[in-house]
Design a protein around this motif. Sequence first.
Motif, PDB file in Angstrom:
ATOM      1  N   GLU A  37      -8.428  22.493  10.049  1.00  0.00           N
ATOM      2  CA  GLU A  37      -9.234  21.648   9.153  1.00  0.00           C
ATOM      3  C   GLU A  37      -8.550  20.314   8.896  1.00  0.00           C
ATOM      4  O   GLU A  37      -9.164  19.259   9.001  1.00  0.00           O
ATOM      5  CB  GLU A  37      -9.480  22.354   7.815  1.00  0.00           C
ATOM      6  N   ASN A  41      -9.345  16.531  10.520  1.00  0.00           N
ATOM      7  CA  ASN A  41      -9.529  15.360   9.652  1.00  0.00           C
ATOM      8  C   ASN A  41      -8.631  14.220  10.129  1.00  0.00           C
ATOM      9  O   ASN A  41      -9.068  13.073  10.243  1.00  0.00           O
ATOM     10  CB  ASN A  41      -9.159  15.695   8.200  1.00  0.00           C
ATOM     11  N   TYR A  45     -10.570  10.766  11.160  1.00  0.00           N
ATOM     12  CA  TYR A  45     -10.680   9.636  10.228  1.00  0.00           C
ATOM     13  C   TYR A  45      -9.579   8.620  10.515  1.00  0.00           C
ATOM     14  O   TYR A  45      -8.552   8.581   9.838  1.00  0.00           O
ATOM     15  CB  TYR A  45     -10.670  10.142   8.789  1.00  0.00           C
ATOM     16  N   ARG A  99     -16.868  15.405  13.668  1.00  0.00           N
ATOM     17  CA  ARG A  99     -16.672  16.824  13.410  1.00  0.00           C
ATOM     18  C   ARG A  99     -16.938  17.170  11.933  1.00  0.00           C
ATOM     19  O   ARG A  99     -17.483  18.202  11.598  1.00  0.00           O
ATOM     20  CB  ARG A  99     -15.251  17.190  13.857  1.00  0.00           C
ATOM     21  N   GLY A 100     -16.527  16.291  11.028  1.00  0.00           N
ATOM     22  CA  GLY A 100     -16.704  16.540   9.590  1.00  0.00           C
ATOM     23  C   GLY A 100     -18.174  16.602   9.217  1.00  0.00           C
ATOM     24  O   GLY A 100     -18.973  15.789   9.654  1.00  0.00           O
ATOM     25  N   GLY A 105     -13.695  21.113   3.995  1.00  0.00           N
ATOM     26  CA  GLY A 105     -12.437  21.303   4.718  1.00  0.00           C
ATOM     27  C   GLY A 105     -11.217  21.130   3.826  1.00  0.00           C
ATOM     28  O   GLY A 105     -10.225  21.853   3.975  1.00  0.00           O
TER      29      GLY A 105
HETATM   30 MG   LIG Z   1     -13.001  17.810   7.445  1.00  0.00          MG
END
Ligand SMILES: [Mg+2]
Length: 551
Positions: A37, A41, A45, A99-100, A105
């Motif tokens: 997770e 991220n 990001y 993906r988010g 998460g």
């Molecule tokens: Mg995430």
Amino acid sequence: MDNQMPDKDSLYVKSHVARDLLQNASLFKTDKLVIWEYVSNGLQYIDEGTSPVVKVILNSKKKQIVIMDNGRGMDWKGLQNFFIMHGENLDRKQGKPGRGRFGTGKSAAFGIADILRITTIRNGKRSKIVLHRNDIETINSEDPIPLTIIEAETTTNKANGTMIEIENIYLKSLDQAGVIHYIERHLAQWRHATVYVNNHECEFAEPPVVETKIIHPEDSVKEKIGDVELIIKITGAPIADDELRGVSIYSKGVWHETTLAGHQGREMAQYIFGAIDVPKLEEDKSPISPFDLSRSMQLNPNNETVRFVYAFIGNEIDKVRRQLVKQEKQRRASEESEKLARQAETIARVINEDFDDFRQRVIRARAKGRGGFDYGPEIKGGEDLDDLIFGSEEPAEIIELNGELGSNGGTRTGGTIPRELEPQVTEADTDAEKKGRKAGGIDKPVAARGGFSVDFKSMGAGESRANYDREVRTIYINLDHPQLEAAKGFNSTDDPYFQKITYEIAFSEYAIALAAELNSRDEYIDPSDPIIAIRETINRIARKAASMFSV
Ligand SMILES: [Mg+2]
Ligand SMILES: Nc1ncnc2c1ncn2[C@@H]1O[C@H](COP(=O)(O)OP(=O)(O)OP(=O)(O)O)[C@@H](O)[C@H]1O
């Protein structure tokens, strides 16, 4: 009577944030799920133009996990957004789906640990926040959960990035190999990402491919799932990691599932993998969503688009699979027939060795027969027998004008006119004069002069174990005979038991065949002669071949 109407504004759906957070966190039961997770991220990001690098440190002794990324980091506003459970994904909102998706998460750490510490730097400002399980558990209302702020936008000259520290982990140990494997599997679609776990650089290795097929759906399916491209890859060896078997379903570059669509465990399915990207899944707004927040890596089969994707993939996988099964059968059959041909050659060699010995005896007997009395075997040694020994159809070269043993003026037993002995011959070019004949029939490896061939043939269960074709002087062993079928059992024809039985069958048939050949040449006088001859032959050859029967 109390007529007062309830306050309409006082009824709405609310959430118990603390329970919500812990319940969502409980979906992340293992270290690998939790780590992924935060790693995903960190990979997603990022500032434009950055190649994402994420470092994971597992410390089993300290029961601590650290995940550091070189992403875009978060300012105060970013952190406020980060701490919203089920917060809308801002990137997605701005048309950059990744993906988010669920905004849950961030809670993953509490699936396995008590403390989550975030240190994040964005544009020269660093903030550090801690969240303890205690702080969450003590909340028994819908109130927001307080955070411990250690640093708030402190100036720094360090680059953007985020560090997640997970502490007080209550797993017995950290599964480094499992974490690496999981990350590597997920990295398949993050082409430019670099992830280290302790000192290991994670790398995804695709199984070696021998063939690739690209398939587009036909019109009716295209309508449902879009003009997508299904790539099916076939490997030369079974794919060892069964998680890699099957087609990976992506939507706009995000991986959602890998499936054999109902063909798992079926023959040759372990040689198939591939990919399909279906943007329609991402765009799906139907009440039954294709996705859920369980991170199960499984799409929702109740969603219509998902169902059509499964059907399309399943259909195409099955076509490829059936083709592979067919090829494999052919390959096995030809491998099997090659093995049987080699086995037949071995048997024929033994038979022909015996036949050679037998021939020498016949020739000696004829030679002896020159005298008044013949104590040799009761074989007339007529010229008819010569074609069993020489022949006249195959190209041959004369290497010696006189025959071998017994060629010095032998006569026919009891006869008076000297017999013309045939010269010795050897195999010659195909355009040479036809002076000899391979006694073993067409295209069969046989002894240089005369002899028998052995061949395996499927003749049907009702046919005899073996038969002898005089035309081609070949002994055929019936692969379908129940005795051979039973001897083969589940094994292949490699089975030593099967092989020994075939020797025995071939030898018996040879004894009968030899007797039949001699009989057809009127070599027997007494009706019991062939019976004795058969028994003798069987005994003789079994003796010669005794070593083939050793266990
Ligand atoms: Mg995430
Ligand atoms: N390492 C990071 N660097 C920069 N921003 C981050 C980072 N991690 C999270 N964020 C921001 O915080 C938000 C919340 O993250 P979180 O993982 O909880 O949800 P998500 O990624 O949007 O969805 P999902 O639950 O599907 O992962 C993200 O949408 C992103 O904007």
